[in-house]
Motif scaffolding. Sequence first.
Motif, PDB file in Angstrom:
ATOM      1  N   LEU A  81       1.542   9.476   2.952  1.00  0.00           N
ATOM      2  CA  LEU A  81       2.033   8.141   2.905  1.00  0.00           C
ATOM      3  C   LEU A  81       1.247   8.040   0.732  1.00  0.00           C
ATOM      4  N   ARG A  82       0.078   8.808   0.987  1.00  0.00           N
ATOM      5  CA  ARG A  82      -0.815   8.426   0.253  1.00  0.00           C
ATOM      6  C   ARG A  82       0.770   9.133  -1.026  1.00  0.00           C
ATOM      7  N   LEU A  83       1.123  10.153  -1.231  1.00  0.00           N
ATOM      8  CA  LEU A  83       2.712  10.844  -2.261  1.00  0.00           C
ATOM      9  C   LEU A  83       3.333   9.575  -2.523  1.00  0.00           C
ATOM     10  N   ALA A  84       3.312   8.863  -1.246  1.00  0.00           N
ATOM     11  CA  ALA A  84       4.588   7.991  -0.936  1.00  0.00           C
ATOM     12  C   ALA A  84       3.870   6.891  -2.379  1.00  0.00           C
ATOM     13  N   GLU A  85       3.179   6.368  -1.659  1.00  0.00           N
ATOM     14  CA  GLU A  85       2.306   5.539  -2.416  1.00  0.00           C
ATOM     15  C   GLU A  85       2.089   5.719  -4.174  1.00  0.00           C
ATOM     16  N   LEU A  86       1.774   7.027  -4.124  1.00  0.00           N
ATOM     17  CA  LEU A  86       1.479   7.540  -5.864  1.00  0.00           C
ATOM     18  C   LEU A  86       2.629   6.987  -6.361  1.00  0.00           C
ATOM     19  N   LEU A  87       3.491   7.755  -5.506  1.00  0.00           N
ATOM     20  CA  LEU A  87       5.345   7.230  -6.299  1.00  0.00           C
ATOM     21  C   LEU A  87       5.667   5.696  -6.763  1.00  0.00           C
ATOM     22  N   ALA A  88       5.488   4.817  -5.601  1.00  0.00           N
ATOM     23  CA  ALA A  88       5.499   3.110  -5.837  1.00  0.00           C
ATOM     24  C   ALA A  88       4.319   2.983  -6.893  1.00  0.00           C
ATOM     25  N   ALA A  89       3.114   3.195  -7.190  1.00  0.00           N
ATOM     26  CA  ALA A  89       2.560   3.597  -8.396  1.00  0.00           C
ATOM     27  C   ALA A  89       3.077   3.906  -9.751  1.00  0.00           C
ATOM     28  N   SER A  90       3.890   4.891  -9.552  1.00  0.00           N
ATOM     29  CA  SER A  90       4.147   5.444 -10.904  1.00  0.00           C
ATOM     30  C   SER A  90       5.790   4.296 -11.364  1.00  0.00           C
ATOM     31  N   ILE A  91       6.490   4.318  -9.767  1.00  0.00           N
ATOM     32  CA  ILE A  91       7.784   3.008 -10.439  1.00  0.00           C
ATOM     33  C   ILE A  91       7.366   2.280 -10.884  1.00  0.00           C
ATOM     34  N   PRO A 130      -4.893   7.008   7.274  1.00  0.00           N
ATOM     35  CA  PRO A 130      -3.478   6.301   7.229  1.00  0.00           C
ATOM     36  C   PRO A 130      -3.705   4.469   6.803  1.00  0.00           C
ATOM     37  N   LEU A 131      -4.803   4.412   8.080  1.00  0.00           N
ATOM     38  CA  LEU A 131      -5.063   3.282   8.174  1.00  0.00           C
ATOM     39  C   LEU A 131      -5.856   2.576   7.013  1.00  0.00           C
ATOM     40  N   ALA A 132      -6.676   3.501   6.366  1.00  0.00           N
ATOM     41  CA  ALA A 132      -7.181   3.088   5.222  1.00  0.00           C
ATOM     42  C   ALA A 132      -6.391   2.747   3.745  1.00  0.00           C
ATOM     43  N   LEU A 133      -5.080   3.482   4.120  1.00  0.00           N
ATOM     44  CA  LEU A 133      -4.078   4.045   3.110  1.00  0.00           C
ATOM     45  C   LEU A 133      -3.494   2.221   2.985  1.00  0.00           C
ATOM     46  N   VAL A 134      -3.180   2.254   4.150  1.00  0.00           N
ATOM     47  CA  VAL A 134      -2.335   0.377   4.390  1.00  0.00           C
ATOM     48  C   VAL A 134      -3.103  -0.316   2.890  1.00  0.00           C
ATOM     49  N   PRO A 135      -4.407  -0.661   2.947  1.00  0.00           N
ATOM     50  CA  PRO A 135      -4.025  -2.350   2.297  1.00  0.00           C
ATOM     51  C   PRO A 135      -4.347  -1.461  -0.001  1.00  0.00           C
ATOM     52  N   ILE A 136      -3.366  -0.778  -0.036  1.00  0.00           N
ATOM     53  CA  ILE A 136      -3.132  -0.074  -1.287  1.00  0.00           C
ATOM     54  C   ILE A 136      -1.754  -0.538  -1.002  1.00  0.00           C
ATOM     55  N   ALA A 137      -0.822  -0.159  -0.204  1.00  0.00           N
ATOM     56  CA  ALA A 137       0.402  -0.372   0.346  1.00  0.00           C
ATOM     57  C   ALA A 137       0.578  -1.845  -0.054  1.00  0.00           C
ATOM     58  N   VAL A 138      -0.362  -2.410   1.161  1.00  0.00           N
ATOM     59  CA  VAL A 138      -0.425  -4.321   1.217  1.00  0.00           C
ATOM     60  C   VAL A 138       0.516  -4.589  -0.410  1.00  0.00           C
ATOM     61  N   LEU A 139      -0.711  -3.940  -1.530  1.00  0.00           N
ATOM     62  CA  LEU A 139      -1.432  -4.352  -2.227  1.00  0.00           C
ATOM     63  C   LEU A 139      -0.118  -3.953  -3.861  1.00  0.00           C
ATOM     64  N   LEU A 140       0.543  -2.799  -3.545  1.00  0.00           N
ATOM     65  CA  LEU A 140       1.503  -3.032  -4.465  1.00  0.00           C
ATOM     66  C   LEU A 140       2.527  -2.844  -3.424  1.00  0.00           C
ATOM     67  N   ILE A 141       3.371  -3.541  -3.385  1.00  0.00           N
ATOM     68  CA  ILE A 141       4.069  -4.277  -2.440  1.00  0.00           C
ATOM     69  C   ILE A 141       4.201  -5.905  -3.257  1.00  0.00           C
ATOM     70  N   LEU A 142       2.621  -6.634  -3.399  1.00  0.00           N
ATOM     71  CA  LEU A 142       2.407  -7.808  -3.579  1.00  0.00           C
ATOM     72  C   LEU A 142       2.955  -7.498  -4.873  1.00  0.00           C
ATOM     73  N   ALA A 143       2.402  -6.164  -5.934  1.00  0.00           N
ATOM     74  CA  ALA A 143       2.493  -6.369  -7.749  1.00  0.00           C
ATOM     75  C   ALA A 143       4.140  -6.191  -7.652  1.00  0.00           C
ATOM     76  N   ALA A 144       4.757  -5.261  -6.769  1.00  0.00           N
ATOM     77  CA  ALA A 144       6.518  -5.144  -7.017  1.00  0.00           C
ATOM     78  C   ALA A 144       7.142  -5.859  -7.267  1.00  0.00           C
ATOM     79  N   GLN A 145       7.036  -7.380  -5.783  1.00  0.00           N
ATOM     80  CA  GLN A 145       6.816  -8.692  -5.853  1.00  0.00           C
ATOM     81  C   GLN A 145       6.405  -9.536  -7.034  1.00  0.00           C
ATOM     82  N   VAL A 146       5.162  -9.551  -7.584  1.00  0.00           N
ATOM     83  CA  VAL A 146       4.666 -10.483  -9.118  1.00  0.00           C
ATOM     84  C   VAL A 146       5.554  -9.431  -9.815  1.00  0.00           C
ATOM     85  N   ALA A 147       5.907  -8.081 -10.111  1.00  0.00           N
ATOM     86  CA  ALA A 147       6.605  -8.241 -11.093  1.00  0.00           C
ATOM     87  C   ALA A 147       8.290  -7.903 -11.602  1.00  0.00           C
TER      88      ALA A 147
END
Lengths: 300, 260
Positions: free
Chosen positions: B110-120, B38-55
């Motif tokens: 968490l991985r599946l949630a990140e995949l869904l977030a990326a696709s959103i 889970p800890l290794a997946l956190v950076p991707i989650a942070v990047l997705l949150i930043l990208a969601a903010q930018v977009a």
Amino acid sequence: MNTEKLSAHPMAIRGVIPQGSRAPHRPATAPPSAAPRRAHELRLMWRNTRMVVLSVLTAALYAAVLVPFKVVPLIPGVTELRPGNAIPVVCSFLFGPAAAWGSAIGNMIGDFFGGVGPGDVFGFFANLAYGYIPYKVWTIVAAPDQSPVALTPGTLARYVLAALAASMLCADLVGWGDNLLALRPFWVLGNIIIMNNMVAAIVLAPLLLAAIYPRVRRAHLLFTDLMPEIEASARPRRLVGFAMLLGGEVTAWLAGNLVSAGYWRPALVPAAFNVAPYTRAVALTVSPAIVIAIIGMLLL
Amino acid sequence: MLTSLYLDRASAIHRLHPVVKLFGLFVVFWSVFWVDRPLALVPIAVLLILAAQVAGAWPNFYAFRWFLILMIPPTMIEWMAVYRQGPPLIDFWFIHLSGAALRYGFGKGLRLAELLAASILFLSTTTVEDFSQSLINLRIPYRVAFAMSLAFRLVPLFMDSALTVVQAQRLRGYDFDQGNVFERLRRYVPAMIPVFMGALRRVNNMAMALEARGFGAGVRPTNLSAYSMTRRDVVACALLIVIGTVYFLLYLYGYGAVTP
């Protein structure tokens, strides 16, 4: 200018190409004689504009029924109630290869409304098989020109066999693919998809088929009317294909379930792969059976 | 009813080449594939949150909030059921729950949630035309890409006509909400038939309209929107390659795995 060649072109006949302009290299709808004889019908159908339109309509209908039910998940992130799964089966009997592509595209569009993922690539091909297998199996188990809507025990049994063969390969492909990508264990999707598909195929599809099939036949929109150039391959070849399809998909389903649930540790799989959560063991065990089933499907 | 996730904004992510956005989606899939921790997946989650903010994609994330949250527990349970490693916290019959199993299951969720977030995020920033153009750029046959974009366009139309039929039949006293789940499903069949038949009536007209416009005439069709790779796209590609490489290295050196 070669006026003979221009006038022979179907678009020229319809007056689409102005006088004096050059004919395009390829006609929009190739006449039957121009189609390559050995091309598979899944490729051949893209040359026929009506079949392309039917695949678009199948896709749009499928997605239009899938999307509203995206908000009713049975298990969040795994599956939702999918009454739309009746559409590929119904359309398969009506539009043949167009329904196969339509259900693949429709499923992908449906996924776009609930989030796409790497597993959707497998979902695309699984739904292609789900739309392709019913009408192909029907040509083997039913008499020539037998309608799938007759309410006799024999017809119903054949219909259920065709739907089950399609549902099982669909479930195998998605379960195997998601397991390969380590997204979900095989035993989850491998079973839920069969159940979901079969509920739609048994509860909804026969009713829809009974209402729509006679009308489509009267309108000459069955794929056999639109693509008379499709030739069934020799019966022995189709029987071998059917046996390979059934054998492969049943083996894949059993092996996938047993290995992913930890009830069977195949001796042929290296010991390093035979450890929980068994994703590599499932991949190694199920892959050959999937390959056999796909070859069987293409031989139908 | 939600018929498209696209949000019309002028963000840097919206302006990226569609193929780069598709590549970005692939890189997220690729990166999370290599790690379970889970800890290794956190950076991707942070990047997705930043990208969601930018977009400016938060409205879509808000619409999917429960889905994003609720998909984690079932995924955890599925994987915990087959992950039978590590010293058990609970060991009863077929249940073998360990700390490692909890971490492993949560990582998968968490991985599946990140995949869904990326696709959103992808769908919030990419139109259907962009997507089909990116498919054509990736050598998907034109007819397949065209069929996909046309089907996309028809979905709201069919949903609309289905709704009209349902309302018309409700006005005539037909009750769609009677009986159990299967009974209710069967009750929708009379609503689906007119939609189906209405769609079939379009076949010949649509085919003629397409042929009249030279569909499949063998000439490569041109596009209304022109797409070209800019410096922004190159920088985005480079960043994405770095992210993908880092995650592969995490896997290679064993930092991404859950240890029992």
